[in-house]
Design a protein around this motif. Sequence first.
Motif, PDB file in Angstrom:
ATOM      1  N   PRO A   1       8.184 -46.271 -18.734  1.00  0.00           N
ATOM      2  CA  PRO A   1       8.191 -45.941 -17.523  1.00  0.00           C
ATOM      3  C   PRO A   1       7.992 -46.139 -16.143  1.00  0.00           C
ATOM      4  CG  PRO A   1       6.676 -44.630 -19.324  1.00  0.00           C
ATOM      5  CD  PRO A   1       7.727 -45.959 -19.719  1.00  0.00           C
ATOM      6  N   LYS A   2       7.707 -47.409 -16.509  1.00  0.00           N
ATOM      7  CA  LYS A   2       7.626 -48.377 -14.704  1.00  0.00           C
ATOM      8  C   LYS A   2       8.825 -48.280 -14.409  1.00  0.00           C
ATOM      9  CE  LYS A   2       6.525 -53.101 -13.910  1.00  0.00           C
ATOM     10  NZ  LYS A   2       5.918 -54.697 -13.776  1.00  0.00           N
ATOM     11  N   ASP A   3      10.011 -48.104 -15.299  1.00  0.00           N
ATOM     12  CA  ASP A   3      11.731 -48.562 -15.007  1.00  0.00           C
ATOM     13  C   ASP A   3      12.330 -47.309 -14.190  1.00  0.00           C
ATOM     14  OD1 ASP A   3      11.382 -51.677 -14.897  1.00  0.00           O
ATOM     15  OD2 ASP A   3      11.320 -51.434 -16.627  1.00  0.00           O
ATOM     16  N   MET A   4      11.292 -46.221 -14.014  1.00  0.00           N
ATOM     17  CA  MET A   4      12.588 -45.065 -14.606  1.00  0.00           C
ATOM     18  C   MET A   4      12.224 -44.866 -12.804  1.00  0.00           C
ATOM     19  SD  MET A   4      13.564 -42.972 -16.408  1.00  0.00           S
ATOM     20  CE  MET A   4      14.799 -41.029 -15.688  1.00  0.00           C
ATOM     21  N   GLY A   5      13.143 -45.514 -12.390  1.00  0.00           N
ATOM     22  CA  GLY A   5      13.520 -45.015 -10.555  1.00  0.00           C
ATOM     23  C   GLY A   5      14.270 -44.218 -10.194  1.00  0.00           C
TER      24      GLY A   5
ATOM     25  N   MET B   1      -3.605 -52.000 -24.093  1.00  0.00           N
ATOM     26  CA  MET B   1      -2.043 -52.248 -24.328  1.00  0.00           C
ATOM     27  C   MET B   1      -0.757 -52.729 -23.763  1.00  0.00           C
ATOM     28  SD  MET B   1      -0.166 -48.046 -26.099  1.00  0.00           S
ATOM     29  CE  MET B   1      -1.451 -47.662 -27.710  1.00  0.00           C
ATOM     30  N   ASN B   2      -0.914 -52.704 -21.973  1.00  0.00           N
ATOM     31  CA  ASN B   2      -0.615 -53.882 -21.271  1.00  0.00           C
ATOM     32  C   ASN B   2       0.917 -52.618 -20.721  1.00  0.00           C
ATOM     33  OD1 ASN B   2      -0.268 -55.907 -19.633  1.00  0.00           O
ATOM     34  ND2 ASN B   2       1.432 -56.551 -20.120  1.00  0.00           N
ATOM     35  N   ARG B   3       0.484 -51.325 -20.640  1.00  0.00           N
ATOM     36  CA  ARG B   3       1.329 -50.141 -20.236  1.00  0.00           C
ATOM     37  C   ARG B   3       1.789 -50.713 -19.212  1.00  0.00           C
ATOM     38  NH1 ARG B   3       5.806 -48.810 -23.805  1.00  0.00           N
ATOM     39  NH2 ARG B   3       5.339 -46.659 -22.606  1.00  0.00           N
ATOM     40  N   ALA B   4       1.036 -50.791 -18.457  1.00  0.00           N
ATOM     41  CA  ALA B   4       1.668 -50.501 -16.257  1.00  0.00           C
ATOM     42  C   ALA B   4       1.813 -49.597 -16.286  1.00  0.00           C
ATOM     43  CB  ALA B   4       2.966 -52.155 -16.468  1.00  0.00           C
ATOM     44  N   HIS B   5       1.090 -48.108 -16.810  1.00  0.00           N
ATOM     45  CA  HIS B   5       1.149 -46.858 -16.287  1.00  0.00           C
ATOM     46  C   HIS B   5      -0.098 -46.176 -16.662  1.00  0.00           C
ATOM     47  CE1 HIS B   5       1.669 -44.742 -20.038  1.00  0.00           C
ATOM     48  NE2 HIS B   5       3.178 -45.599 -20.358  1.00  0.00           N
ATOM     49  N   THR B   6      -0.572 -44.807 -16.410  1.00  0.00           N
ATOM     50  CA  THR B   6      -1.568 -44.730 -16.575  1.00  0.00           C
ATOM     51  C   THR B   6      -0.862 -43.389 -16.753  1.00  0.00           C
ATOM     52  OG1 THR B   6      -1.746 -43.473 -14.215  1.00  0.00           O
ATOM     53  CG2 THR B   6      -2.773 -45.932 -14.555  1.00  0.00           C
ATOM     54  N   ALA B   7      -2.327 -42.121 -17.918  1.00  0.00           N
ATOM     55  CA  ALA B   7      -1.772 -40.267 -17.585  1.00  0.00           C
ATOM     56  C   ALA B   7      -1.589 -40.545 -16.494  1.00  0.00           C
ATOM     57  CB  ALA B   7      -2.919 -39.867 -18.404  1.00  0.00           C
ATOM     58  N   GLU B   8      -1.774 -40.421 -15.359  1.00  0.00           N
ATOM     59  CA  GLU B   8      -1.080 -39.603 -14.675  1.00  0.00           C
ATOM     60  C   GLU B   8      -0.359 -39.784 -13.899  1.00  0.00           C
ATOM     61  OE1 GLU B   8      -1.757 -36.997 -10.905  1.00  0.00           O
ATOM     62  OE2 GLU B   8      -2.915 -37.269 -12.622  1.00  0.00           O
ATOM     63  N   SER B   9       0.080 -41.005 -13.359  1.00  0.00           N
ATOM     64  CA  SER B   9       2.028 -41.334 -12.820  1.00  0.00           C
ATOM     65  C   SER B   9       2.302 -41.227 -14.415  1.00  0.00           C
ATOM     66  CB  SER B   9       1.296 -43.200 -12.685  1.00  0.00           C
ATOM     67  OG  SER B   9       1.150 -43.468 -14.328  1.00  0.00           O
ATOM     68  N   TYR B  10       2.557 -41.538 -15.334  1.00  0.00           N
ATOM     69  CA  TYR B  10       3.670 -40.293 -16.012  1.00  0.00           C
ATOM     70  C   TYR B  10       3.887 -39.199 -15.564  1.00  0.00           C
ATOM     71  CZ  TYR B  10       5.224 -39.181 -20.497  1.00  0.00           C
ATOM     72  OH  TYR B  10       6.169 -38.664 -21.411  1.00  0.00           O
ATOM     73  N   LEU B  11       2.429 -38.071 -15.803  1.00  0.00           N
ATOM     74  CA  LEU B  11       2.511 -37.127 -15.431  1.00  0.00           C
ATOM     75  C   LEU B  11       3.416 -36.771 -14.482  1.00  0.00           C
ATOM     76  CD1 LEU B  11      -0.432 -35.485 -16.934  1.00  0.00           C
ATOM     77  CD2 LEU B  11       1.810 -35.804 -17.837  1.00  0.00           C
ATOM     78  N   ARG B  12       3.274 -37.639 -13.421  1.00  0.00           N
ATOM     79  CA  ARG B  12       3.528 -37.302 -11.867  1.00  0.00           C
ATOM     80  C   ARG B  12       5.472 -37.789 -11.892  1.00  0.00           C
ATOM     81  NH1 ARG B  12      -0.802 -35.930 -11.478  1.00  0.00           N
ATOM     82  NH2 ARG B  12       0.750 -34.176 -12.598  1.00  0.00           N
ATOM     83  N   LEU B  13       5.774 -39.059 -12.895  1.00  0.00           N
ATOM     84  CA  LEU B  13       7.029 -39.253 -13.044  1.00  0.00           C
ATOM     85  C   LEU B  13       7.535 -38.221 -13.542  1.00  0.00           C
ATOM     86  CD1 LEU B  13       8.908 -41.320 -12.694  1.00  0.00           C
ATOM     87  CD2 LEU B  13       7.829 -42.297 -15.287  1.00  0.00           C
ATOM     88  N   VAL B  14       7.385 -37.443 -14.494  1.00  0.00           N
ATOM     89  CA  VAL B  14       7.562 -36.335 -14.912  1.00  0.00           C
ATOM     90  C   VAL B  14       7.916 -35.023 -14.343  1.00  0.00           C
ATOM     91  CG1 VAL B  14       7.209 -34.477 -17.183  1.00  0.00           C
ATOM     92  CG2 VAL B  14       6.856 -36.165 -17.907  1.00  0.00           C
ATOM     93  N   GLU B  15       7.189 -34.737 -13.918  1.00  0.00           N
ATOM     94  CA  GLU B  15       7.044 -33.549 -12.609  1.00  0.00           C
ATOM     95  C   GLU B  15       8.150 -34.260 -11.848  1.00  0.00           C
ATOM     96  OE1 GLU B  15       3.795 -33.078 -10.135  1.00  0.00           O
ATOM     97  OE2 GLU B  15       2.386 -32.039 -11.897  1.00  0.00           O
ATOM     98  N   LYS B  16       8.825 -35.534 -11.142  1.00  0.00           N
ATOM     99  CA  LYS B  16       9.637 -35.960 -10.524  1.00  0.00           C
ATOM    100  C   LYS B  16      11.221 -35.808 -11.505  1.00  0.00           C
ATOM    101  CE  LYS B  16       8.945 -39.439  -7.811  1.00  0.00           C
ATOM    102  NZ  LYS B  16       8.426 -40.413  -7.217  1.00  0.00           N
ATOM    103  N   ILE B  17      10.654 -35.691 -12.790  1.00  0.00           N
ATOM    104  CA  ILE B  17      12.464 -35.733 -13.166  1.00  0.00           C
ATOM    105  C   ILE B  17      12.689 -34.231 -13.642  1.00  0.00           C
ATOM    106  CG2 ILE B  17      13.123 -36.042 -15.920  1.00  0.00           C
ATOM    107  CD1 ILE B  17      11.077 -38.935 -15.589  1.00  0.00           C
ATOM    108  N   ARG B  18      11.796 -33.544 -13.694  1.00  0.00           N
ATOM    109  CA  ARG B  18      12.188 -32.162 -13.964  1.00  0.00           C
ATOM    110  C   ARG B  18      12.349 -30.725 -12.696  1.00  0.00           C
ATOM    111  NH1 ARG B  18       7.782 -31.218 -18.646  1.00  0.00           N
ATOM    112  NH2 ARG B  18       8.711 -32.044 -20.159  1.00  0.00           N
ATOM    113  N   ALA B  19      12.030 -31.739 -11.467  1.00  0.00           N
ATOM    114  CA  ALA B  19      12.520 -31.100  -9.855  1.00  0.00           C
ATOM    115  C   ALA B  19      13.967 -31.654 -10.205  1.00  0.00           C
ATOM    116  CB  ALA B  19      11.546 -32.273  -9.243  1.00  0.00           C
TER     117      ALA B  19
END
Length: 447
Positions: free
Chosen positions: A245-249, A281-299
């Motif tokens: 998710p961190k690199d989904m530009g 886990m050192n994942r560098a994203h949150t649940a909220e930031s992931y969901l907002r990313l999914v919204e942008k991709i689906r847009a």
Amino acid sequence: MSESAPAKGLYIKTYGCQMNVYDSERMADVLAPLGYGVVDDPAKADLVVLNTCHIREKATEKVYSELGVIKRLKQEKAAAGSAMTIAVAGCVAQAEGEEIMRRQPAVDLVVGPQAYHQLPELIARAHRARGERLAADFAAEDKFDALPTERRASGVTAFLTVQEGCDKFCTFCVVPYTRGAEWSRTPEAIEAEARSLAEAGVREVTLLGQNVNAYNAGGLTLAGLVRRLAKIPGLDRIRYTTSHPKDMGEDLIAAHGEVEALMPYLHLPVQSGSDRILRAMNRAHTAESYLRLVEKIRAARPDIALSGDFIVGFPGETEADFDKTLQIVRDAGYASAFSFKYSRRPGTPAAALPGQVPGEVKEERLARLQALLDEQQRAFNVAQEGRTLPVLFEKLGRHAGQLIGRSPYLQSVHVSAPDRLIGQIVSVKIASAARNSLAGELIMETA
């Protein structure tokens, strides 16, 4: 492979990810000039290669179990007056090279994932005088420079490695230690390999990387690479995996809406829905930031099929944390997913964390998660009923007159159709859906 038997038999058993599948294919390419041809039975092999995965402990133990079987075959061949060479390649080889040779002396060679281009030289040394047996350097560029420039295609789809290694250091993962730092191949080399595949009849490529959307070669990102490859004649479909998710530009998100060849399917692992666990886990994203990313991709691409990875029972995970994972699944909505119980890997930070979750708790949580994911996958498949989808036919089915292909969303599609349509993209009206596949009726040839 021709109908005549190869001069020397090569048996490769591949464990783990798609990148290992790619590596196994390239090992066969490297060894072909030495007279090795692929066989499907280790008893017929002069060289056995186990291409290993180190993600989970059970996978590692399976390798040692398999080595016991191969050792007996080697002894039987020796008793009959013929020889067998045993090589262990891949991530277990990288992580446990000396241990492999200690535990199983029948192994002749241990070759890390960045050094398999050295196999011909290592085999020659081993045959001369039991020379150097361990090769585990990280010079990825040397590997790709040494590989044959042309690929032999075995079907109408193919994997193509564009990036290796990972700099993210998720605390549960061994990849940074077994594959090294992030490294991107040159676009020229990738394009040449893709053209070779297209000329050999491949119509769909899946671009591979441990962290594929981190691809960056002199400023050319994965989005730019996809646009470049989409111009290759005959290459009609492009996919990529696995993403972070961190690199989904923004440019890659835009490409999903603009590049026709880029399929509407995205594997975007989240691992957990709990921010507390994601930090651990050192994942560098949150649940909220992931969901907002999914919204942008689906847009950008409203019909995109989302796939993900999930780990249950990470150290310290509570029932409340797990409930948040179930919630993010409901919020994101997945067409498919991979889910696993946390497995301790020696040398990773998570292996030493307190609060290791009991096995029976992990088992019960995994069952609940998979039930929800299965429900979503079935619903996504059922939603295709009545639609007409372009299907790339790949192979014969189990039944007479049946072909199997893939939809744009990576679903398996079964259709009664003549075998001359293998390699063609054909319009199919979906009649019924199951959990893992679709069935349909042929409409017309579209390409």
